[in-house]
Scaffold this active site. Sequence first.
Site, mmCIF file in Angstrom:
data_model
loop_
_atom_site.group_PDB
_atom_site.id
_atom_site.type_symbol
_atom_site.label_atom_id
_atom_site.label_comp_id
_atom_site.label_asym_id
_atom_site.label_seq_id
_atom_site.Cartn_x
_atom_site.Cartn_y
_atom_site.Cartn_z
ATOM 1 N N MET A 20 48.631 59.470 93.563
ATOM 2 C CA MET A 20 47.738 59.653 92.424
ATOM 3 C C MET A 20 46.372 60.088 92.953
ATOM 4 O O MET A 20 45.788 59.421 93.815
ATOM 5 C CB MET A 20 47.584 58.356 91.624
ATOM 6 N N MET A 69 54.525 54.787 84.466
ATOM 7 C CA MET A 69 53.338 53.946 84.655
ATOM 8 C C MET A 69 53.533 52.704 83.788
ATOM 9 O O MET A 69 52.849 52.490 82.789
ATOM 10 C CB MET A 69 52.077 54.720 84.255
ATOM 11 N N MET A 99 53.680 55.717 79.785
ATOM 12 C CA MET A 99 52.672 54.652 79.943
ATOM 13 C C MET A 99 52.935 53.538 78.943
ATOM 14 O O MET A 99 53.306 53.810 77.796
ATOM 15 C CB MET A 99 51.270 55.216 79.679
ATOM 16 N N SER A 129 52.371 68.923 83.677
ATOM 17 C CA SER A 129 52.420 67.639 82.972
ATOM 18 C C SER A 129 52.216 67.846 81.490
ATOM 19 O O SER A 129 51.134 68.260 81.050
ATOM 20 C CB SER A 129 51.333 66.707 83.508
ATOM 21 N N ASP A 172 48.995 64.257 91.846
ATOM 22 C CA ASP A 172 48.899 64.193 90.383
ATOM 23 C C ASP A 172 47.511 63.715 89.959
ATOM 24 O O ASP A 172 47.122 62.585 90.272
ATOM 25 C CB ASP A 172 49.982 63.224 89.879
ATOM 26 N N HIS A 191 56.837 67.603 84.211
ATOM 27 C CA HIS A 191 56.387 66.241 84.524
ATOM 28 C C HIS A 191 56.130 65.469 83.229
ATOM 29 O O HIS A 191 55.383 65.920 82.366
ATOM 30 C CB HIS A 191 55.103 66.350 85.351
ATOM 31 N N ASP A 248 54.877 61.768 81.638
ATOM 32 C CA ASP A 248 54.141 60.546 81.949
ATOM 33 C C ASP A 248 54.456 59.462 80.932
ATOM 34 O O ASP A 248 54.136 59.605 79.753
ATOM 35 C CB ASP A 248 52.635 60.841 81.911
ATOM 36 N N HIS A 263 57.355 60.191 85.507
ATOM 37 C CA HIS A 263 56.387 59.325 86.190
ATOM 38 C C HIS A 263 56.184 58.068 85.338
ATOM 39 O O HIS A 263 55.553 58.120 84.287
ATOM 40 C CB HIS A 263 55.069 60.125 86.347
HETATM 41 C C1 DX5 Z 1 47.683 60.666 84.620
HETATM 42 C C2 DX5 Z 1 49.018 61.358 84.674
HETATM 43 C C3 DX5 Z 1 48.984 62.806 84.993
HETATM 44 C C4 DX5 Z 1 48.136 63.657 84.079
HETATM 45 C C5 DX5 Z 1 47.423 64.613 84.967
HETATM 46 O O1 DX5 Z 1 47.855 59.309 84.672
HETATM 47 O O2 DX5 Z 1 49.860 60.749 85.641
HETATM 48 O O3 DX5 Z 1 50.278 63.360 85.149
HETATM 49 O O4 DX5 Z 1 48.850 64.346 83.092
HETATM 50 O O5 DX5 Z 1 46.539 65.311 84.204
HETATM 51 P P1 DX5 Z 1 45.469 66.329 84.759
HETATM 52 O O6 DX5 Z 1 46.200 67.403 85.530
HETATM 53 O O7 DX5 Z 1 44.842 66.816 83.507
HETATM 54 O O8 DX5 Z 1 44.514 65.554 85.637
HETATM 55 ZN ZN ZN Z 2 51.792 61.806 86.121
#
Ligand code: DX5
Ligand code: ZN
Length: 216
Positions: free
Chosen positions: A137, A68, A37, A8, A175, A33, A35, A66
Site C-alpha cells: 500500500m 480490506m 472494505m 481500480s 496501490d 482491481h 477494493d 483487494h
Molecule cells: C485504497 C484502494 C485503492 C484505491 C487507489 O484503499 O486500495 O485501490 O482505489 O486509488 P488511487 O489510485 O486513486 O490512489
Molecule cells: Zn486496492
Amino acid sequence: MSTIVSPSILSANFGNLDKDIEMVNRSAADWVHLDVMDGVFVPNISLGFPVIQAVAAKSRKPLDVHLMIVNPEKFIDRFAKLGVFMLNVHYEACPHLNKVIHEIKEKGMKAAVTLNPSTPVCVLEDVLNDVDMVLLMTVNPGFGGQKFIEHSVEKVSKLRRLIRETGSKALIEVDGGVNMETAPRLVKAGADVLVSGNTVFSSDNPEDIIFKLKQL
Ligand code: DX5
Ligand code: ZN
C-alpha cells in the site's frame, strides 16, 4: 515482461459501471482491481458480493480483489466461486497468514499478501516463497485519490532485494497515488503491477492512461 496494469474501479462511475468495465475490457489493462472494505479494518465501506458478481459477469479481465476486511478467511470460498483470479489479504488482518494463503491456493486462486504503509517488508520473510504477489500500500488504505507516500519507493526496492535473496517468484504490486509521476519511479524500483484508480478514471482518455502505464 511489460508492466501489469490493474485499474481500480473504486474510482469508476457506480451509476454506470457497465460503461467503465467495457472501457477496461477494450483497454490494454491486464486485470481489474476491486477494493472490498468493511468499515472496521479501514474507515470506509465500499462494495460487496452483488457488485463483484456483476463485474465478474461483464469483465474480460481477471479479477484482482483487494480485501480490506477483518477475518478475510471467512469468505475465501465465495470469492473462489465468483471466479476471482488473485485474492489479496492484509498481513495486519491475518494472525494465521500461512493457513490463509494455503486455503486461497487450494481453492484455485492466486494468493497475495498486502502490507499497510507502516508494516515493514521484513515481516514477509517466512511467507515470500508461498505467495504469488505482495501488494504494497502506497497510501493508507480506505480511499481513492490520496497523496502518495514517498517512502514507498524505497520500500519497493527493499522488497525487490528480499524477493531476490529468498528466491521467491512473487510479483510486487503497488496501490495508492499511482500516477504518471510516481509510476515510473515505482517501476524503476522494482514494481511489476500498478493499481491506479483516480489517475485512470478521472482522465478524459482513460484507455490512453492505461496504455501509457503499460509502457513503463
Ligand atoms: C485504497 C484502494 C485503492 C484505491 C487507489 O484503499 O486500495 O485501490 O482505489 O486509488 P488511487 O489510485 O486513486 O490512489
Ligand atoms: Zn486496492
